[in-house]
Structure formats: structure tokens, C-alpha cells
Design a protein around this motif. Structure first.
Motif, PDB file in Angstrom:
ATOM      1  N   CYS A 249      13.193  12.864  13.494  1.00 14.21           N
ATOM      2  CA  CYS A 249      12.511  11.625  13.853  1.00 14.21           C
ATOM      3  C   CYS A 249      12.852  10.507  12.881  1.00 14.21           C
ATOM      4  CB  CYS A 249      11.006  11.892  13.822  1.00 14.21           C
ATOM      5  SG  CYS A 249      10.100  10.642  14.706  1.00 14.21           S
ATOM      6  N   CYS A 250      13.117   9.317  13.412  1.00 17.61           N
ATOM      7  CA  CYS A 250      13.413   8.133  12.607  1.00 17.61           C
ATOM      8  C   CYS A 250      12.084   7.585  12.081  1.00 17.61           C
ATOM      9  CB  CYS A 250      14.127   7.092  13.472  1.00 17.61           C
ATOM     10  SG  CYS A 250      14.222   5.450  12.749  1.00 17.61           S
ATOM     11  N   SER A 251      12.021   7.295  10.728  1.00 18.12           N
ATOM     12  CA  SER A 251      10.759   6.846  10.151  1.00 18.12           C
ATOM     13  C   SER A 251      10.452   5.400  10.512  1.00 18.12           C
ATOM     14  CB  SER A 251      10.790   7.011   8.624  1.00 18.12           C
ATOM     15  OG  SER A 251      11.928   6.339   8.130  1.00 18.12           O
ATOM     16  N   MET A 252      11.434   4.702  11.115  1.00 16.47           N
ATOM     17  CA  MET A 252      11.175   3.308  11.496  1.00 16.47           C
ATOM     18  C   MET A 252      10.649   3.211  12.920  1.00 16.47           C
ATOM     19  SD  MET A 252      14.268   1.170   9.753  1.00 16.47           S
ATOM     20  CE  MET A 252      13.443  -0.384   9.988  1.00 16.47           C
ATOM     21  N   CYS A 253      11.342   3.866  13.894  1.00 14.99           N
ATOM     22  CA  CYS A 253      10.904   3.731  15.294  1.00 14.99           C
ATOM     23  C   CYS A 253      10.063   4.921  15.735  1.00 14.99           C
ATOM     24  CB  CYS A 253      12.107   3.552  16.214  1.00 14.99           C
ATOM     25  SG  CYS A 253      13.193   4.986  16.238  1.00 14.99           S
ATOM     26  N   LEU A 254       9.996   5.961  14.916  1.00 16.21           N
ATOM     27  CA  LEU A 254       9.191   7.145  15.179  1.00 16.21           C
ATOM     28  C   LEU A 254       9.668   7.920  16.418  1.00 16.21           C
ATOM     29  CD1 LEU A 254       5.648   5.646  14.340  1.00 16.21           C
ATOM     30  CD2 LEU A 254       7.250   6.852  12.822  1.00 16.21           C
TER      31      LEU A 254
ATOM     32  N   TYR B 174      18.238   6.735   9.016  1.00 18.28           N
ATOM     33  CA  TYR B 174      17.530   5.973  10.061  1.00 18.28           C
ATOM     34  C   TYR B 174      18.433   5.874  11.298  1.00 18.28           C
ATOM     35  CZ  TYR B 174      15.233   4.290   5.797  1.00 18.28           C
ATOM     36  OH  TYR B 174      14.617   4.219   4.587  1.00 18.28           O
ATOM     37  N   CYS B 175      17.852   5.393  12.444  1.00 18.01           N
ATOM     38  CA  CYS B 175      18.720   5.023  13.589  1.00 18.01           C
ATOM     39  C   CYS B 175      19.575   3.838  13.143  1.00 18.01           C
ATOM     40  CB  CYS B 175      17.914   4.550  14.792  1.00 18.01           C
ATOM     41  SG  CYS B 175      16.705   5.698  15.410  1.00 18.01           S
ATOM     42  N   LYS B 176      20.804   3.791  13.632  1.00 21.25           N
ATOM     43  CA  LYS B 176      21.695   2.685  13.250  1.00 21.25           C
ATOM     44  C   LYS B 176      21.091   1.344  13.673  1.00 21.25           C
ATOM     45  CE  LYS B 176      26.490   1.149  13.667  1.00 21.25           C
ATOM     46  NZ  LYS B 176      27.732   1.349  14.431  1.00 21.25           N
ATOM     47  N   GLY B 177      20.518   1.288  14.887  1.00 20.79           N
ATOM     48  CA  GLY B 177      19.943   0.048  15.407  1.00 20.79           C
ATOM     49  C   GLY B 177      18.755  -0.402  14.563  1.00 20.79           C
ATOM     50  N   CYS B 178      17.878   0.583  14.180  1.00 22.51           N
ATOM     51  CA  CYS B 178      16.663   0.237  13.435  1.00 22.51           C
ATOM     52  C   CYS B 178      17.006  -0.376  12.077  1.00 22.51           C
ATOM     53  CB  CYS B 178      15.805   1.495  13.202  1.00 22.51           C
ATOM     54  SG  CYS B 178      15.164   2.204  14.736  1.00 22.51           S
ATOM     55  N   ILE B 179      17.918   0.282  11.301  1.00 25.78           N
ATOM     56  CA  ILE B 179      18.196  -0.178   9.939  1.00 25.78           C
ATOM     57  C   ILE B 179      19.006  -1.473   9.950  1.00 25.78           C
ATOM     58  CG2 ILE B 179      20.276   1.257   9.621  1.00 25.78           C
ATOM     59  CD1 ILE B 179      17.606   0.434   6.954  1.00 25.78           C
TER      60      ILE B 179
ATOM     61  N   LYS C 124      20.114   9.627  25.877  1.00 23.75           N
ATOM     62  CA  LYS C 124      20.007  10.841  25.056  1.00 23.75           C
ATOM     63  C   LYS C 124      18.588  10.989  24.524  1.00 23.75           C
ATOM     64  CE  LYS C 124      24.735  11.622  23.511  1.00 23.75           C
ATOM     65  NZ  LYS C 124      25.630  11.742  22.343  1.00 23.75           N
ATOM     66  N   ARG C 125      18.018   9.844  24.107  1.00 20.63           N
ATOM     67  CA  ARG C 125      16.674   9.896  23.529  1.00 20.63           C
ATOM     68  C   ARG C 125      15.665  10.369  24.576  1.00 20.63           C
ATOM     69  NH1 ARG C 125      14.059   5.130  19.900  1.00 20.63           N
ATOM     70  NH2 ARG C 125      15.316   6.117  18.287  1.00 20.63           N
ATOM     71  N   GLN C 126      15.801   9.851  25.837  1.00 21.40           N
ATOM     72  CA  GLN C 126      14.892  10.279  26.906  1.00 21.40           C
ATOM     73  C   GLN C 126      15.033  11.776  27.160  1.00 21.40           C
ATOM     74  OE1 GLN C 126      16.320   7.488  29.784  1.00 21.40           O
ATOM     75  NE2 GLN C 126      14.439   6.260  29.728  1.00 21.40           N
TER      76      GLN C 126
HETATM   77 ZN    ZN Z   1      14.764   4.706  14.695  1.00 23.86          ZN
END
Ligand code: ZN
Ligand code: ZN
Ligand code: ZN
Length: 542
Positions: A37-42, A58-63, A14-16
Motif C-alpha cells: 500500500c502507498c502511504s500517500m494514496c492508501l 510511493y506510487c510514481k504519480g503520488c510522489i 491493475k489497481r482495480q
Molecule cells: Zn500512491
């Protein structure tokens, strides 16, 4: 049409897809991207979640990765409480942001192949499954193209047009391959069987006409007549007699039966029945069998199997199955082998038809003295021949049972008439005539020297009797003459000697070997014929 290999590759994430859409939308795309945009992975959010109780997304994976190391909000540095390390408990899905992401319009993954369709991210998979630009492959050849191209190709593809024909050809080829495999296997098996038969045939040819003892090794010889050794119970069938008829109508002689032909062996029922049939068949084949004075030998003699008398004397009235289709009163001689107490003797009923004729006519037969002339009718009688005198078998008893049997046969055909056994002539009570008017004769025949030969003697009596009965001019010729009347003058003891009996064992063994050989030859010829039939016919030359 089939999916091409590259269509089966994993679709873009989905991101691609979002990145590709934002990229294609220029300035507007860049603005949209900033909001999502996620502030962690941009990158664009992947499974956006709030962190309780603050509300930053945030993205679930990032946080999740961050909170496994830290206990602060990454954006504000505020301290967070995670009870018992349960990170998932402080994360809440941000449904509003997820819906905005799913509603983003993105291009089809086959855009590079010419698809111009854009669709909401959440609906894209449904479009791509049927996208006309999805790469596809011809069902029958190597052609690859979009679905539209392949559909057009298949209209003209020779492999598709000829598909059903090719399928049928392929199926036929597979069938033929299977048949060839089976035929090869069968031919190999048949070849092996033929080789075995050939070897057996050669072995038998090699031992003829030499020592037949090879068939029955000396170790198998029995001196005790009363006990059957293991060799004598060998059930391997060797041949059937007569050959070429249904097994139920023939006698199947086994390896064990044949062992009994060794010196000292006691002949069992099967051997006696077999050889008695041979004796009768030989008499029928004799050139004298058609002697006009005697009549047709084939219709003159009937030989009963040995269990006939055994069952008759046990009072079993079912003996009639032995005479199904046989009119015993039309016969000149009935041969009845008798086996009792491991001893064989032979009874011959002569001229049973005369007995019947007299019963019908109420005719009183002239006395023996006045009947001694050339043209007198044949005299009904029972001749009992026993190689041990009267020590084991009672001739009187045998005669009585045979009279009962004739009586039963008579009643079967003439139920309303007077039973002939009750006929009483003027001399019925005398020593000369018994009530049945059946003379019982016990001629002085050759006697056996050991305990085991009685079966051979009984067979030999039958053989000698038939040979003489059909022989013109011999003492027992029956041209209107009374067989029994010749007894006084005839030297029965000169018929044969003990040495002839030993010779007879060898004759029967040789005949058995011939019959076995004939059976093997027939099987061999059959194999050859089947072999020839299994080979494909040769094509005629063009
Ligand atoms: Zn993220
Ligand atoms: Zn498409
Ligand atoms: Zn094709």
C-alpha cells in the motif's frame, strides 16, 4: 463469431484488479494489501518508485505531484535536493515491489460471467483474450453470449447455415441494382438521342419538298469559284455514298461539300465523284440497260474517280490500284473525269477491248471511209468533252496519258506480247489514224456561261452520253455501230442548255437531302430496334 460490444470496453486497471483480488481473499487479502500500500494514496502501489537517497517507496504519480510543490520526503519530513527542478532524476523504479505486484493472483475480468480462472496480474491479458466466458456475438444474427455459447449457437443458427446462400443472393442483388442503374442511365441517354433525331427528322420533313435553301443559307453562297470560304470547309459528314458499304469503299460528303452546290459554287472532287457514281448507277438501273443489243450495262461502264487522271498525268504508275479487280478491256466505256487548273472536263474511252483484240490479231482496221456500215466492229476512240473548248485542257495530252494507261494495263496482262501503241498500219502517219489506233474525237458540246459550272457540265456530258448509249434507236446506239462515226451527224450541242445545268444543281441538292434523310431514318429505326431489344421481355400470363 465476433467480439461483442462490451468486450471491446476498456479492461479494468491493475489497481482495480488488485483491489478486487484482495477483497475476495478476506483476511489474507487485507494483510497483503497492507504490504503493498502507498502511504500517500492508501491504495495498492501504481508504478512503485524509491526517492533518492532515502529509500521510501510511493506510487510514481503520488510522489511526482508532491515534489512539484514540496522539497521534503512526505513520510519523514527529511529535506530533499532536486537539481534544476528535475524530479525524475531523484526517482528510481522499485523493481522488487513491482515484481511482487505482478505476481499477485487476480480473478479474470469475466468472473461475473462465470469464469473461475485466477492468474498472475502480469499474465492476465493473455488469458482474457481467449477466455471461454468472454462475451461474443453470432457472426450473422443478433445472438450474444459467451464464446462457448456462441460457438454452440452457430452450429444451429439458420443464418450461419444458410450464410453462403445468403452471401450469393446479396451479391446478386447488388449486381442487379447496379445493372438497373446503368440501364436507366442508358435509356435516358438513348431517349435524348432519339428526341434529337426526331426533331432533326421533323425539321427535314418540314423543309421538303419546299425551299432547300434552308440547308444552305444565302450567306454561304459563293460567287468566286476559286476560293473556298469557311462554310465550304465545314467537315461535318452528311451522308455516305453508296450507303450501307464500308466507309473506305464509299464517298463521305460533308456539309462543306454541299455548300458548293449553291449557284456559283465550284464542284470539288468529292461532289464530282459522288454524282458520277450516281449517274452510272442510274444508267445501270435503266430498263434499257438489259437491252440485248447493248449487253449488260453494269459490266459495260467503269467510272474512274477524279484523282485517277490527276495521278496518271503526274506520271504516277500506282494508278493500277484503281483497276484492281477491273478488266478495263472488258468494258465498253471508261469514264475519266479530268480536273486541272480548277477546270473540269470529261474523257470517255470507248471500246478499249477492240484495241486489244486488234493487237492480238495484228488486224489492220479498215479506213474510216469503208467502216461506215451497220455491222462493222465498234471503233476504239477517246471522246473528250470540254465546256470551255480547248482553252484550258489539252485533248491531245489527255489522249496520250490514257493511251499510256491502256498500254500499262495491257502489259500487266500480256507481258510477252508486242505493245499495241507501237503498231503501225499503212496509214499510221496520216492525220486520220494516230499510232495507237485510238481515234481522238472532240465533239462540239454545250459550252459553259460562267467560270464555276465546269464540274456540272462534265457530269452532264457523262449522263447524256450514257442515256443515249443505252437508248435503242438513238443516234449513239452502239449495236455494232461505231460511235465515232456518228459524230458528223449528231448534234451534241442540243443535249442540254445552261438552264438545265442550274436545274442540275437543285437535283443534286435534293438527292443529297434525300440521302441525308434516309441516313437519319435508318439511324432512327436502329435506335428504335435497340430500344425494343433493351426492354425486358414481358412474362407470359399464367
Ligand atoms: Zn500512491
Ligand atoms: Zn476468464
Ligand atoms: Zn446466430
Amino acid at each position: 463469431m465476433a467480439d461483442a460490444a462490451d468486450a471491446a470496453e476498456a479492461p479494468p486497471s491493475k489497481r482495480q484488479r488488485l483491489e478486487a483480488a484482495f477483497e475476495a481473499q478476506g483476511e489474507e487479502g487485507r494483510r497483503k494489501r497492507q504490504h503493498l500500500c502507498c502511504s500517500m494514496c492508501l491504495g495498492p502501489f501504481d508504478e512503485p518508485v524509491f526517492v533518492k537517497p532515502l529509500g521510501n517507496t510511493y506510487c510514481k504519480g503520488c510522489i511526482t505531484a508532491w515534489l512539484s510543490e514540496n522539497r521534503t520526503d512526505p513520510l519523514t519530513g527529511t529535506r530533499l535536493t532536486v537539481r534544476e527542478g528535475n524530479i525524475a532524476a531523484v526517482l528510481v523504479p522499485n523493481i522488487a515491489v513491482q515484481q511482487i505486484i505482478d505476481a499477485q493472483s487476480v480473478p479474470c475480468r469475466y468472473a461475473a460471467r462465470g469464469c473461475e480462472a485466477w492468474s498472475a496480474l502480469g499474465d492476465l491479458e493473455a488469458h482474457e483474450a481467449n477466455c471461454p466466458c468472454k462475451p461474443s456475438k453470432c457472426a450473422r444474427c443478433a445472438f450474444v453470449g459467451s464464446r462457448l455459447e456462441v460457438a454452440a449457437h452457430e452450429q444451429a443458427c439458420p443464418f450461419v447455415v444458410l450464410g453462403p446462400v445468403l452471401d450469393a443472393q446479396n451479391a446478386r442483388i447488388r449486381n442487379l441494382e447496379g445493372e438497373v442503374r446503368d440501364a436507366k442511365r442508358r435509356l435516358t441517354a438513348e431517349h435524348e438521342a432519339t428526341q434529337r433525331l426526331k426533331a432533326r427528322l421533323e425539321a427535314l420533313e418540314a423543309q421538303r419538298p419546299g425551299d432547300l435553301a434552308v440547308v444552305s443559307p444565302p450567306a454561304a453562297r459563293r460567287t468566286r469559284a476559286t476560293r473556298a470560304g469557311p462554310a465550304e470547309t465545314d467537315p461535318t459528314p452528311v451522308f455516305q455514298y453508296p450507303p450501307g458499304v464500308a466507309a473506305s469503299d464509299s464517298i463521305v460528303v460533308t456539309r462543306g461539300d454541299l455548300r458548293r452546290l449553291e449557284p456559283g459554287g465550284y464542284l470539288n472532287e468529292k461532289l464530282v465523284d459522288f454524282y458520277l457514281k450516281v449517274i452510272v448507277a442510274d444508267a445501270r438501273r435503266s430498263p434499257l440497260a438489259e437491252d440485248p443489243d447493248f449487253g449488260n450495262m453494269a459490266s459495260a461502264v467503269h467510272a474512274f474517280p477524279s484523282d485517277f487522271f490527276t495521278m496518271l498525268s503526274a506520271g504516277n504508275e500506282r494508278v493500277e490500284r484503281w483497276t484492281r479487280g477491273v478488266d478495263v478491256f472488258a468494258k465498253k466505256f471508261l469514264l475519266v473525269p479530268v480536273v486541272e487548273d480548277l477546270h473540269w472536263s470529261l474523257a470517255i474511252v470507248c471500246h478499249p477491248g477492240e484495241l486489244a483484240k486488234r493487237a492480238i490479231a495484228g488486224h489492220i482496221y479498215p479506213t474510216v471511209d469503208s467502216a461506215d456500215h451497220e455491222d462493222g466492229p465498234a471503233r476504239p476512240c477517246v471522246i473528250h468533252m470540254d465546256s470551255r473548248g480547248s482553252s484550258l485542257h489539252s485533248a491531245r495530252k489527255i489522249e496520250k496519258w490514257l493511251r499510256c494507261f491502256l498500254e500499262m494495263e495491257w502489259r500487266k496482262r500480256h507481258a510477252g506480247e508486242e505493245p499495241f501503241t507501237l503498231w503501225a498500219g499503212p496509214r499510221a502517219g496520216s492525220a486520220i489514224m494516230n499510232p495507237a489506233d485510238l481515234l481522238l474525237a472532240r465533239p462540239k458540246v454545250p459550252q459553259q456561261m460562267n467560270s464555276a459550272d465546269s464540274g456540272l457540265y462534265a457530269l452532264r456530258y457523262a449522263q447524256e452520253f450514257l442515256t443515249r448509249a443505252v437508248c435503242r434507236g438513238a443516234p449513239l446506239a452502239v449495236n455494232g455501230r461505231d460511235v465515232s462515226l456518228d459524230f458528223r451527224d449528231h448534234d451534241f450541242e442540243a443535249w442540254f442548255t445552261g438552264r438545265d445545268i442550274a436545274e442540275m444543281r437543285r437535283d443534286i441538292k435534293k438527292l443529297a437531302a434525300d440521302l441525308e434523310l434516309e441516313k437519319i431514318r435508318a439511324a432512327y429505326r436502329r435506335e428504335q430496334a435497340e430500344d425494343a431489344a433493351a426492354r425486358p421481355p414481358r412474362r407470359p400470363r399464367q
